[in-house]
Scaffold this motif. Structure first.
Motif, PDB file in Angstrom:
ATOM      1  N   GLY A  18      63.065  -7.946  64.300  1.00 16.11           N
ATOM      2  CA  GLY A  18      62.244  -7.360  65.351  1.00 16.11           C
ATOM      3  C   GLY A  18      61.139  -8.305  65.767  1.00 16.11           C
ATOM      4  N   ILE A  19      60.418  -7.917  66.815  1.00 19.51           N
ATOM      5  CA  ILE A  19      59.406  -8.815  67.373  1.00 19.51           C
ATOM      6  C   ILE A  19      58.004  -8.267  67.130  1.00 19.51           C
ATOM      7  CG2 ILE A  19      60.861  -9.838  69.153  1.00 19.51           C
ATOM      8  CD1 ILE A  19      59.771  -7.745  71.087  1.00 19.51           C
ATOM      9  N   THR A  20      57.023  -9.174  67.179  1.00 20.73           N
ATOM     10  CA  THR A  20      55.639  -8.752  66.959  1.00 20.73           C
ATOM     11  C   THR A  20      54.806  -8.805  68.239  1.00 20.73           C
ATOM     12  OG1 THR A  20      55.050 -11.004  66.389  1.00 20.73           O
ATOM     13  CG2 THR A  20      55.625  -9.539  64.558  1.00 20.73           C
ATOM     14  N   THR A  23      44.766  -5.749  72.317  1.00 23.79           N
ATOM     15  CA  THR A  23      46.170  -5.979  72.019  1.00 23.79           C
ATOM     16  C   THR A  23      46.723  -7.273  72.602  1.00 23.79           C
ATOM     17  OG1 THR A  23      48.342  -4.929  72.056  1.00 23.79           O
ATOM     18  CG2 THR A  23      46.975  -4.614  73.980  1.00 23.79           C
ATOM     19  N   GLY A  24      46.002  -7.886  73.541  1.00 21.13           N
ATOM     20  CA  GLY A  24      46.492  -9.147  74.106  1.00 21.13           C
ATOM     21  C   GLY A  24      45.770  -9.494  75.379  1.00 21.13           C
ATOM     22  N   VAL A  69      51.434  -7.734  74.572  1.00 18.28           N
ATOM     23  CA  VAL A  69      51.078  -6.596  73.734  1.00 18.28           C
ATOM     24  C   VAL A  69      51.449  -6.942  72.290  1.00 18.28           C
ATOM     25  CG1 VAL A  69      51.607  -4.193  73.193  1.00 18.28           C
ATOM     26  CG2 VAL A  69      51.341  -4.912  75.567  1.00 18.28           C
ATOM     27  N   THR A  70      50.479  -6.777  71.411  1.00 21.18           N
ATOM     28  CA  THR A  70      50.725  -7.044  69.988  1.00 21.18           C
ATOM     29  C   THR A  70      50.264  -5.828  69.200  1.00 21.18           C
ATOM     30  OG1 THR A  70      48.543  -8.026  69.797  1.00 21.18           O
ATOM     31  CG2 THR A  70      50.383  -9.524  70.154  1.00 21.18           C
ATOM     32  N   ASN A  71      50.542  -5.856  67.944  1.00 24.39           N
ATOM     33  CA  ASN A  71      50.079  -4.775  67.090  1.00 24.39           C
ATOM     34  C   ASN A  71      49.456  -5.415  65.852  1.00 24.39           C
ATOM     35  OD1 ASN A  71      49.624  -2.467  65.717  1.00 24.39           O
ATOM     36  ND2 ASN A  71      51.781  -1.985  65.323  1.00 24.39           N
ATOM     37  N   HIS A  97      50.036  -9.401  62.053  1.00 18.78           N
ATOM     38  CA  HIS A  97      50.809  -8.932  63.202  1.00 18.78           C
ATOM     39  C   HIS A  97      51.947  -8.059  62.699  1.00 18.78           C
ATOM     40  CE1 HIS A  97      49.139 -11.202  66.617  1.00 18.78           C
ATOM     41  NE2 HIS A  97      48.689 -11.985  65.652  1.00 18.78           N
ATOM     42  N   GLN A  98      52.020  -6.849  63.250  1.00 21.15           N
ATOM     43  CA  GLN A  98      53.090  -5.958  62.824  1.00 21.15           C
ATOM     44  C   GLN A  98      54.163  -5.879  63.887  1.00 21.15           C
ATOM     45  OE1 GLN A  98      50.647  -2.554  62.085  1.00 21.15           O
ATOM     46  NE2 GLN A  98      50.553  -3.009  59.895  1.00 21.15           N
ATOM     47  N   LEU A  99      55.298  -5.403  63.469  1.00 20.70           N
ATOM     48  CA  LEU A  99      56.420  -5.319  64.397  1.00 20.70           C
ATOM     49  C   LEU A  99      56.147  -4.283  65.478  1.00 20.70           C
ATOM     50  CD1 LEU A  99      59.413  -5.463  61.907  1.00 20.70           C
ATOM     51  CD2 LEU A  99      58.462  -7.304  63.307  1.00 20.70           C
ATOM     52  N   ILE A 100      56.668  -4.553  66.646  1.00 21.78           N
ATOM     53  CA  ILE A 100      56.539  -3.568  67.720  1.00 21.78           C
ATOM     54  C   ILE A 100      57.916  -3.320  68.329  1.00 21.78           C
ATOM     55  CG2 ILE A 100      54.151  -4.139  68.296  1.00 21.78           C
ATOM     56  CD1 ILE A 100      55.215  -5.719  70.669  1.00 21.78           C
TER      57      ILE A 100
END
Lengths: 818, 495
Positions: free
Chosen positions: A719-721, A753-754, A774-776, A784-787
């Motif tokens: 997955g992506i972050t 978030t960005g 957008v990041t988490n 950085h967590q997955l989004i």
């Protein structure tokens, strides 16, 4: 100690002919230099201690050879040694710091134009603050903070914008009202100011001390420094660094780092092929006063009055007041003279007078201060005010860290660290595309061009730069064949990598384009609605309802050919999409690096079985049904000699279809509304196709193991972050509110978030639209967590434009526009 | 006495404030320590009093100035030239000449800095151009000239002079000069020199004239009568020469000695500056190449004596010159002269120590090249080549140039003081130069420059120095400023 220094300086003068200043001036300069001795205490006295006088012979080989013993070279050597690469040799043509480091003002400004440079300044600060403990040599580093004052509202807005970015980077800066300014700097005159910012992290240091300290620390780790070595030739084999030829013999090496400062360009010319290092020295002035009683603390903050083009810092109990004048003078019209070490340029008080006026106005107490010296030293500047860094495209393992635009101390520490990491790890740890030396074309290394351009870059340090700022000097480097036609049609041009491109086509003159002085301008009342909006709107409408013609000559094209299917295989290896398609097909694809991130965003067209061009043309005109902006259209690839007749024909026959010339701004707005992201502007070499919303480009199941496949496969599983997202700005009044121009902070449920990337006016959607990341980020751990899509779509988003938050609606796909 | 005192006082001030004049002192072997002592004694309270009025100063400066405008057919690329001369020696030892070569249409300009009297510089200024014009003639035209000699025509059709009516011509020597020239024409006809080799031709002319000067003097001593009476003086005195030959867009500068020729080149594009391009090297004790040349020409054991105190055999400042046979002839020949024993320098073993072979530099004019300045060392003692081209360049655009404003670290000026001084200068910078003749403009700046503009007091002091002292402070100054029309050149080549 000071006695010894003066003798050393005299040595410099008596033992050498002074070709540039001429013997005639040597006396007076000697006097002036001696007056500086307190300040430059460490320059030579300690400098001579650090590098042993008895010169051992230079080694026969070294892993890395660094050319230049200024802050840049010393920093690279130190960081390499720090990373365990101790087989480093620094070659200095005269003595350490003797180029331009010795006369630097030593300011470290943390608020920078680009995130890389901000990062560099941060690393520099961390380095200098800890350096004394490592080397045992003082650096004069102090976190004195700095006060930026604003004379205009626009200036204040620009400060607010920077402060937002600054806070996002985890540092603090305080916006101040007029009344608070005096608390931070008691000497300033505030009646004509509107506000300011205090940046507590801004620091200053003693440049030569820092440099010597780096030398010492690097030497402790095993790096070697050699003075009075002339680098005569950079040797290459098969396009790769092989060695360096000096006046003391050859050194075989694997890597070469050009830290030549203002000689950087000349060093670039010493290799075959020539390496383009586009920088040029300009005169930079500062004035040092005698000590006076009001400067009673060493931690006196640095003052920056950018509207007055001046800065002031504490210097030996007095002030050092410097200037970035709007029209600077290039130094050395006929090349840098030989033996230009520890030397200054002829000062010109008449040139300095307007800035002196500003200084006396801002700090009235200066009027009574006695002058110690007006100093004019050369500093190297680049064509776009950003530093030159990275591996050069011409030669493998050849790195450059130069062209600091008078911020060598501020950026040198960090730049050295990035370069060292790059050399050791094979890639930089952060996205450096904005400062990468590859951004320049060889034509931009032209001396006359540089000389013209840098006179402007100096002043740009302190002018408020509009996001669409265009240079006025050094233009028309590359013009397409259609340039005269478009110019006659009223096109206003912008520059991209030296290419002139129409921004919009102004058919009639209008007062909207005149600034307060009656000069032509592209924007009025910076950061708000620009005067060309109506023109762009009609161009936009023209494209949607009729036909628009845009000169796209600035796009690079490559044609690959091979006898067998090598070209296909090569492209299969380079691109993440499957490009083995039938003849005539167009594939929009990316070329990635091993991390699966974008190195190049391009379209590949198959022209023949074994002849594939990467956007290009064969003989005759080739029409591709493709645009980069999501509209239906054709790209015509026209041989130069056919451009004018074809264009004239097109315009003549297009009349019935309402054909019109359009510019890049309309083109941008078209593509933004259709969610077409562009490399550099929207995604960089730290983003993968999945993150950039381009999963459709990735063909993991392709036969050939393309570059980055492994990384992409892993990301597909994990997955992506981060994700680029399309935003529609709500409650924003295009007419009256300040506009977003890219780089605004995006908040998701109140949490940062960005940043936004491209933003434009969506004429069909009738509001501002744009993209943003957008990041988490976990608030506690900072990880950085997955989004996923659900995460993206579920939040409540706000975009902050100069302190005001506007709600924004996220979209993951192109909104339907009919 | 009063005059002298005041002038001295002024001068002390100059020595203190102006590095160029300070260097000038050094150049003239002025006692540096004395100057320093004097500077210490000098108090700022002493009253300034100019000895000359501004108009008197201008009259003196403009006395020898003149301007010649040339039309397209006569001048080619040269539109006009300004020249002036300011004496320090009495009589002035500098000479100048300008002429058009009738055959080639090329222009000749020369400045001749004489020493040990005026005889040599006078003779060279009158004769050298004839020799050059002869030497560059193609073979077939030489016969015509020979014809003119044979028929004893008064006018030899070689040159058209552009003389200042006041410039002196030595009529009594003309016959002697002509005879020698006639011989040169005959010899040239006998010689086989390649027509197009201008370098060789100019070099030949220089060397031949120096030889003739030498042999004429020897003939006179030997009691032969075919020469003019001043021959010994001419040969015993000396002269530097800096000659420019301009033909089409080619410039050849042939230099002997310490005069200089500088091209003023407009800096490219948007910059307002001017870049000097030197077309000559000074043959003086500061020129290491020149010193090496002399050292190589003499046995190794002599090298300690060759150049001392920056002077040839510790006597002569220029390292190449016309005349000066006391550094050229054999010692026996010198002894034949009246008082000859006294003339022979110390350590005089392997003459000649001095030559009149010119150093020739060829330059093709570019559209950026706007003027050529040729001047004797009297100017270069005060001026750098950078400042000179800036002054001339600004004069072309009608702007005044000021001496660079300087603040010495020891001066306890406050910034407000400095700022108000700088503002005062602004008006000075905006004003127009008062001399139309740019050569005079240069002299005025050379002598009168101060931070606030031309200092009348300084000029007046320089110009009113008593004659027995003036040579300690400045040398004769002779200047040519030659303007080029590079636009014309372009249209010409197109047509």
């Amino acid at each position: 100690m000071s006695v010894r220094l003066s003798s050393i300086l005299r040595w410099n003068y008596t033992n050498r002919a002074l070709p540039f200043l001429g013997c005639r001036h040597s006396r007076c300069h000697q006097v002036e230099l001696r007056s500086l001795r307190d300040d430059l205490r460490s320059v030579s006295v300690r400098g001579y201690c650090a590098v042993p006088k008895e010169r051992p012979p230079i080694p026969k080989s070294a892993r890395v050879v660094v050319c230049g013993g200024g802050i840049s070279g010393c920093s690279v050597a130190y960081h390499l040694a720090q990373l365990g690469w101790t087989d480093v040799v620094v070659l200095e043509r005269a003595s350490i710091t003797s180029g331009s480091t010795w006369h630097a003002a030593g300011l470290i400004r943390r608020l920078r134009g680009t995130s890389v440079e901000t990062q560099c300044a941060k690393i520099s600060c961390q380095l200098y603050s800890s350096l004394e403990a490592i080397s045992g040599h003082a650096t004069g580093f102090r976190e004195c903070g700095s006060l930026l004052v604003a004379q205009t509202k626009d200036r204040m807005i620009s400060y607010q914008k920077i402060v937002t970015q600054y806070r996002i980077a985890g540092m603090d800066a305080e916006l101040l009202g007029v009344n608070e300014l005096k608390e931070y700097h008691p000497l300033i005159f505030t009646d004509d100011l509107v506000g300011g910012v205090f940046v507590p992290d801004d620091s200053c240091a003693n440049p030569s001390d820092v440099c010597q300290s780096l030398v010492k620390a690097a030497q402790q780790k095993g790096a070697q420094f050699f003075e009075n070595i002339d680098v005569q030739k950079i040797l290459t084999i098969n396009g790769r660094i092989y060695g360096v030829q000096t006046n003391q013999g050859y050194i075989k090496c694997e890597y070469f780092v050009n830290c030549g400062g203002m000689w950087g360009r000349d060093v670039g010319l010493l290799s075959q092929p020539v390496v383009n290092v586009p920088l040029y020295p300009c005169e930079h002035y500062y004035l040092i006063t005698q000590p006076f009683s009001e400067i009673n603390t060493r931690n006196f903050p640095t003052l920056r009055d950018q509207d007055g083009n001046i800065y002031a810092r504490e210097w030996s109990g007095g002030l050092l007041v410097g200037a970035f004048e709007p029209k600077a003078k290039p130094a050395f019209l006929e090349g840098i003279p030989k033996h230009f070490e520890y030397q200054m340029l002829q000062e010109n008080w008449d040139h300095f007078q307007p800035m002196l006026d500003n200084m006396l106005k801002r700090i009235p107490r200066l009027g009574q201060a006695e002058v110690r010296q007006l100093f004019n030293g050369p500093e190297s500047f680049t064509p776009d005010t950003r530093v030159l860094m990275g591996e050069v495209p011409e030669i493998r393992n050849y790195f450059v860290a130069a062209g600091y635009n008078s911020s060598g101390i501020g950026l040198g520490g960090g730049a050295g660290s990035i370069i060292a990491e790059w050399i050791v790890n094979g890639a930089p740890s952060l996205d450096i595309s904005l400062v990468d030396i590859k951004r320049f074309f060889y034509t931009q290394n032209n001396k006359a061009f540089l000389r013209d351009r840098v006179t402007e870059t100096v002043g740009l340090h302190y002018t408020i730069r509009h996001p669409l700022h265009e240079f006025s000097n050094g233009r028309k480097l590359h013009c397409s064949p259609l340039y005269p036609r478009l110019e006659a049609a009223g096109a206003v041009f912008g520059e991209k990598a030296g290419w002139e491109r129409p921004l919009y086509v102004k058919e009639t003159e209008s007062d909207d384009f005149l600034d307060d002085d009656g000069d032509q301008c592209q924007y009025k009342g910076l950061f708000g609605k620009p005067p060309w909006l109506e023109i762009v709107k009609s161009e936009y409408k023209g494209c949607r309802d009729g036909v628009g013609v845009l000169d796209m000559s600035s796009f690079a094209k490559f044609e690959l050919k091979s006898p067998g299917n090598e070209a296909t295989n090569l492209l299969q290896y380079l691109c993440c999409s499957d490009i083995d398609r039938p003849i005539g097909n167009i594939v929009h694809t990316g070329m990635l690096n091993s991390h699966g991130c974008y190195e190049n965003d391009c379209s590949v067209v198959r022209l023949d079985h074994n002849q594939v061009i990467d956007i290009g043309y064969a003989s005759g005109v080739r029409a591709l049904t493709m645009t980069h902006c999501g509209e239906k259209g054709w790209m015509l690839y026209i041989p130069n000699e056919m451009a004018i007749p074809l264009y004239d024909n097109l315009m003549e026959h297009g009349k019935n279809y309402g054909v019109l010339n359009i510019g890049y701004i309309a083109y941008q707005y078209l593509r933004i509304e259709k969610f077409f992201t562009f490399q550099i502007q929207d995604f960089k070499s730290i983003h993968t196709p999945f993150e950039a919303g381009r999963a459709f480009q990735v063909k993991l199941e392709k036969d050939i193991d393309f570059i980055g496949r492994k990384a992409l496969a892993a990301q597909k599983n994990n997955g992506i972050t981060q994700r680029i997202v399309f935003f529609l700005l709500e409650d924003h009044d295009i007419e009256n509110d300040l506009w977003p121009w890219g780089g605004e902070a995006i908040y998701r449920n109140g949490q940062f978030t960005g940043l936004t990337t491209s933003v434009g006016c969506g004429f069909t959607l009738n509001r501002m639209v744009g993209f943003g990341w957008v990041t988490n980020v976990d608030e506690k751990t900072g990880e950085h967590q997955l989004i996923n899509n659900e995460y993206v779509m579920s939040g409540h988003y706000e975009i902050e434009i100069v302190g005001k938050k506007y709600p924004a609606k996220p979209r993951l796909y192109t909104p339907l526009i009919h | 006495m009063c005059v002298r005192l005041l002038a001295c006082r002024w001068f002390r001030r100059l020595g203190e404030s102006d590095p160029s004049s300070f260097r000038y002192l050094l150049h003239n072997r002025y006692d540096v320590n004395r100057v320093r002592r004097v500077n210490k004694q000098f108090t700022t309270s002493s009253r300034r009093c100019a000895m000359l009025s501004p108009s008197e100063v201008s009259t003196i400066l403009r006395q020898q100035e003149f301007t010649v405008h040339l039309d397209k057919y006569e001048g080619g690329v040269v539109t006009s030239f300004d020249t002036t001369q300011l004496a320090a020696n009495r009589p002035v030892e500098d000479r100048r000449s300008a002429a058009t070569c009738l055959r080639s249409g090329g222009l000749l300009f020369g400045v001749f800095d004489g020493h040990a009297g005026t005889a040599c510089s006078q003779a060279v200024s009158e004769r050298l151009f004839d020799y050059i014009a002869t030497s560059i003639l193609p073979y077939d035209r030489l016969a015509e000239i020979q014809d003119a000699f044979l028929h004893r025509r008064t006018e030899i059709p070689l040159l058209k002079w552009h003389r200042n009516p006041d410039d002196y011509i030595s009529v009594e020597n003309a016959e002697g000069y002509k005879k020698s020239l006639g011989r040169f024409v005959n010899d040239s006809l006998a010689m086989n020199v390649e027509d197009d080799d201008l370098h060789a031709a100019i070099e030949l002319a220089f060397e031949r004239l120096d030889e003739d000067i030498s042999s004429e003097a020897r003939a006179l001593i030997g009691g032969r009568t075919t020469v003019y009476q001043d021959a010994t003086q001419v040969a015993l005195s000396g002269s530097c020469a800096c000659v420019a030959y301009i033909n089409g867009s080619d410039v050849w500068v042939a230099n002997v000695g310490d005069s200089r020729a500088i091209i003023g080149r407009k800096a490219e594009m948007t910059h307002s500056g001017w870049i000097p391009k030197a077309l000559s090297h000074r043959h003086s004790g500061h020129n290491t190449v020149e010193i090496d040349r002399i050292r190589k020409a003499h046995p190794h054991n002599e090298s300690a004596f060759l150049i001392k105190n920056n002077r040839l055999l510790s006597e002569l400042a220029p390292l190449r010159a016309f005349g000066d046979v006391k550094y050229k002839w054999h010692a026996n020949q010198l002894r034949a002269l009246p008082n000859g024993r006294m003339l022979i320098p110390r350590h005089y073993y392997t003459p000649p120590y001095l030559v009149a072979t010119p150093e020739i530099i060829h330059h093709r004019l570019t559209p950026q090249d706007k003027f050529l300045v040729i001047a004797t060392d009297g100017l270069w003692d005060f001026m750098t080549k950078e400042k000179t081209v800036q002054l001339v360049g600004d004069h072309i655009s009608g702007r005044e140039t000021l001496e660079a404003f300087k603040v010495r670290p020891t001066s306890r000026f406050t910034l407000s003081d400095i700022n108000s001084k700088l503002k005062d200068r602004k008006s000075g910078l905006a004003s127009r130069p008062i001399d139309d003749n740019v050569a005079t403009h240069l002299v005025r700046h050379a002598l009168g420059d101060s931070e606030k503009g031309i200092s009348h007091g300084k000029l007046s002091a320089f110009l009113s120095l008593p004659h027995y002292e003036v040579r300690d402070h400045r040398d004769d100054i002779t200047i040519y400023v030659i303007f080029f029309d590079t636009e014309k050149k372009r249209s010409k080549s197109r047509g």
